[in-house]
Design an enzyme around this catalytic site. Structure first.
Site, PDB file in Angstrom:
ATOM      1  N   LYS A 125       0.866  -1.184   0.000  1.00  0.00           N
ATOM      2  CA  LYS A 125       0.000   0.000   0.000  1.00  0.00           C
ATOM      3  C   LYS A 125       0.893   1.221   0.000  1.00  0.00           C
ATOM      4  O   LYS A 125       2.023   1.161   0.477  1.00  0.00           O
ATOM      5  CB  LYS A 125      -0.863   0.020   1.265  1.00  0.00           C
ATOM      6  N   GLY A 164      -5.315   2.689  -7.492  1.00  0.00           N
ATOM      7  CA  GLY A 164      -5.950   3.756  -6.736  1.00  0.00           C
ATOM      8  C   GLY A 164      -6.492   3.281  -5.398  1.00  0.00           C
ATOM      9  O   GLY A 164      -6.553   2.087  -5.103  1.00  0.00           O
ATOM     10  N   ASP A 165      -6.851   4.230  -4.571  1.00  0.00           N
ATOM     11  CA  ASP A 165      -7.570   4.011  -3.314  1.00  0.00           C
ATOM     12  C   ASP A 165      -8.242   5.366  -3.050  1.00  0.00           C
ATOM     13  O   ASP A 165      -8.474   6.114  -4.001  1.00  0.00           O
ATOM     14  CB  ASP A 165      -6.573   3.608  -2.202  1.00  0.00           C
ATOM     15  N   THR A 208     -14.939  -2.757  -7.305  1.00  0.00           N
ATOM     16  CA  THR A 208     -15.037  -2.935  -5.847  1.00  0.00           C
ATOM     17  C   THR A 208     -16.510  -2.967  -5.428  1.00  0.00           C
ATOM     18  O   THR A 208     -16.943  -3.853  -4.680  1.00  0.00           O
ATOM     19  CB  THR A 208     -14.282  -1.819  -5.105  1.00  0.00           C
ATOM     20  N   GLY A 236     -20.282   6.980   2.229  1.00  0.00           N
ATOM     21  CA  GLY A 236     -19.343   7.419   1.199  1.00  0.00           C
ATOM     22  C   GLY A 236     -20.086   7.823  -0.059  1.00  0.00           C
ATOM     23  O   GLY A 236     -21.293   7.559  -0.197  1.00  0.00           O
ATOM     24  N   PHE A 237     -19.368   8.477  -0.960  1.00  0.00           N
ATOM     25  CA  PHE A 237     -19.973   8.820  -2.259  1.00  0.00           C
ATOM     26  C   PHE A 237     -18.932   8.734  -3.364  1.00  0.00           C
ATOM     27  O   PHE A 237     -19.157   9.195  -4.477  1.00  0.00           O
ATOM     28  CB  PHE A 237     -20.614  10.216  -2.220  1.00  0.00           C
ATOM     29  N   ASN A 239     -15.764   6.383  -5.501  1.00  0.00           N
ATOM     30  CA  ASN A 239     -15.753   5.329  -6.502  1.00  0.00           C
ATOM     31  C   ASN A 239     -16.390   4.024  -6.005  1.00  0.00           C
ATOM     32  O   ASN A 239     -17.171   3.387  -6.709  1.00  0.00           O
ATOM     33  CB  ASN A 239     -14.289   5.109  -6.898  1.00  0.00           C
ATOM     34  N   VAL A 240     -16.068   3.640  -4.770  1.00  0.00           N
ATOM     35  CA  VAL A 240     -16.564   2.366  -4.239  1.00  0.00           C
ATOM     36  C   VAL A 240     -18.076   2.438  -3.999  1.00  0.00           C
ATOM     37  O   VAL A 240     -18.836   1.560  -4.420  1.00  0.00           O
ATOM     38  CB  VAL A 240     -15.795   1.974  -2.953  1.00  0.00           C
ATOM     39  N   TRP A 242     -20.176   4.402  -5.364  1.00  0.00           N
ATOM     40  CA  TRP A 242     -20.814   4.530  -6.697  1.00  0.00           C
ATOM     41  C   TRP A 242     -21.100   3.156  -7.323  1.00  0.00           C
ATOM     42  O   TRP A 242     -22.233   2.867  -7.723  1.00  0.00           O
ATOM     43  CB  TRP A 242     -19.884   5.383  -7.572  1.00  0.00           C
TER      44      TRP A 242
HETATM   45  O1  2IT Z   1      -7.967  -1.614  -1.032  1.00  0.00           O
HETATM   46  C1  2IT Z   1      -7.832  -2.104  -2.167  1.00  0.00           C
HETATM   47  O2  2IT Z   1      -7.957  -3.303  -2.381  1.00  0.00           O
HETATM   48  C2  2IT Z   1      -7.542  -1.179  -3.258  1.00  0.00           C
HETATM   49  N1  2IT Z   1      -7.443   0.006  -3.023  1.00  0.00           N
HETATM   50  C3  2IT Z   1      -7.322  -1.713  -4.639  1.00  0.00           C
HETATM   51  C4  2IT Z   1      -5.907  -2.129  -4.833  1.00  0.00           C
HETATM   52  C5  2IT Z   1      -5.551  -2.520  -6.246  1.00  0.00           C
HETATM   53  O3  2IT Z   1      -4.353  -2.813  -6.449  1.00  0.00           O
HETATM   54  O4  2IT Z   1      -6.398  -2.540  -7.123  1.00  0.00           O
END
Ligand code: 2IT
Length: 445
Positions: A125, A164-165, A208, A236-237, A239-240, A242
């Site tokens: 991470k 991303g995260d 996700t 939340g609002f 990407n996840v 959504w």
């Molecule tokens: O928490 C996660 O699993 C992510 N942010 C996605 C990590 C990824 O490499 O797609």
């Protein structure tokens, strides 16, 4: 033999002020301690000592220029936790709350999550305490360039593949990828979540959220229920949230809430039209980090300064950030007869809240199982890049569904208790741990 309390006390002494990391380790170890203590190979290999220490912690300085011409300095991190089963893999988080402890907890979780996907990916991470909130697109680009100018030294398609995260979406991945390519002059699959024009995978943005709903629908099936007609609270609002809201609606459920740092939206009509989903994306793109404009736009209620967990719902999906659902929230949900809490953010449910939900026999799924669809499709993006081709959205979605289905089956296999209750936390931890631990034992030290 390991004594859990002694081991955790020592871990705390060696990792001071990293409460989130300690919580994440404790959660996994509580599930696997009996498996470890009854396995002489694990004991001889000092597996718990080795699996709780990151391979590498990289910390760097990020200097960039804001629109006023002033120099700004942020911290940058990459924690490469474990590559026993594949190259390091895991997202980058740009958020003001990021500390080294946050990075370590997320990287540790990622190791077991990635193992659960059955794809060959290790855990890592990274990120920064940089907040995109209130920044211009030009500032975000300059920050991303400066960040990658350091990070590129430590990553590569067979070495470490970030994605991303929170705070890092398609726009940021584009800027990061552009800078990597400028420096290295190679076009290779070093990041996932890329745009479709330059090597991205279909369904990655939704993955996700879609994955968590596929997982939830298997949880329901296990109990002889279905998604149709369920009333759902999402937090939340981004990407996840959504992706989760879209898929839940497509499955016939009614999502009535989303939330931001400013409060939550209650939309009794359901957040169930393309217009509403597109509006969530527009809110994120505005860099303001507030959800309240939704209420005015769609005639819904906005409850300032509160989280959505006081609403009476059948299912709750925390999709924002760690520890967003606390013990008092869990008590409120239980008193409102919630049946399912599906953790979609990483460690979105605090330890005491999780324990309370499980004691009260709420069907609870941990993030490392329920939210694994994101990284799973990242793994599929890596495969497509390696093969120099791209799969259709139907193909990616079918693979995602199958992966989530298999993760659910592993959780049930390892988490079913004598009274029939499925402890998904134990199931996910035991299944995820075994593969990594076995690989480490075989590879030696
Ligand atoms: O928490 C996660 O699993 C992510 N942010 C996605 C990590 C990824 O490499 O797609």
């Amino acid at each position: 033999m390991y004594n859990l309390d002694e081991f955790i006390s020592r871990l705390e002494r060696r990792n001071p002020s990293q409460g989130e990391f300690i919580d994440a380790v404790k959660e996994v170890l509580e599930s696997v301690i009996d498996t470890v203590n009854s396995n002489p190979v694990y004991l001889k290999n000092r597996i718990l000592d080795r699996i709780t220490e990151p391979d590498r912690v990289i910390s760097f300085k990020v200097e960039w220029e804001n629109d006023e011409g002033d120099i700004e300095v942020n911290k940058g991190y990459r924690v490469q936790f474990n590559n026993a089963i594949g190259p390091y893999k895991g997202g980058l988080r740009f958020h003001s709350s990021v500390t080294l402890g946050t990075m370590k907890f997320l990287a540790f979780e990622q190791v077991f999550k990635n193992s659960l996907t059955t794809l060959p990916m290790g855990g890592a991470k990274g990120g920064s305490d940089f907040s995109p909130k209130g920044k211009s697109d030009a500032e975000i680009m300059r920050f991303c360039k400066a960040f990658m100018t350091e990070l590129y030294k430590y990553i590569g398609p067979d070495e470490d593949v970030p994605a991303g995260d929170i705070g890092v979406g398609g726009r940021e991945i584009g800027f990061l990828y552009g800078q990597y390519k400028r420096i290295k002059t190679v076009h290779e699959g070093v990041l996932t979540g890329k745009g479709l024009e330059y090597g991205g995978s279909l369904v990655r943005p939704e993955a996700t959220g879609f994955g968590t709903m596929y997982f939830a629908s298997d949880m329901l099936k296990e109990k002889g229920e279905e998604m149709e007609g369920k009333r759902i609270a999402v937090s939340g609002f981004g990407n996840v949230a959504w992706g989760a809201v879209m898929k839940a609606s497509q499955m016939g459920a009614k999502v009535v809430t989303i939330s931001g740092p400013d409060g939550y939206i209650l939309d009794e009509d359901g957040i169930n039209t393309k217009e509403k989903w597109d509006y969530m994306l527009a809110l994120r793109a505005s860099n303001r980090d507030i959800v309240s404009p939704y209420a005015e736009r769609f005639g819904a209620k906005f409850i300032a300064g509160r989280k959505p967990w006081g609403e009476k719902v059948d299912m709750a999906f925390p999709c924002a950030i760690q520890n967003e659902l606390t013990l008092s929230d869990a008590k409120e949900l239980v008193s409102n007869n919630v049946s399912y809490v599906v953790e979609t953010s990483n460690m979105g449910v605090s330890s005491d809240a999780r324990e309370y939900l499980i004691e009260n026999k709420v069907n609870f799924a941990p993030g490392k199982a329920a939210n694994a669809g994101g990284v799973a499709v990242s793994g599929l993006e890596m495969s497509q890049n390696a093969l120099h081709l791209s799969w259709s959205s139907e193909e990616v979605d079918a693979r995602l569904k199958e992966i989530m289905h298999n993760i659910h089956a592993s959780c049930v296999e390892h988490g079913r208790k004598d009274d029939g209750y499925i402890n998904y936390t134990d199931g996910a931890n035991i299944a995820g741990f075994k593969k990594v631990a076995d690989a480490m034992c075989r590879e030696g030290y």
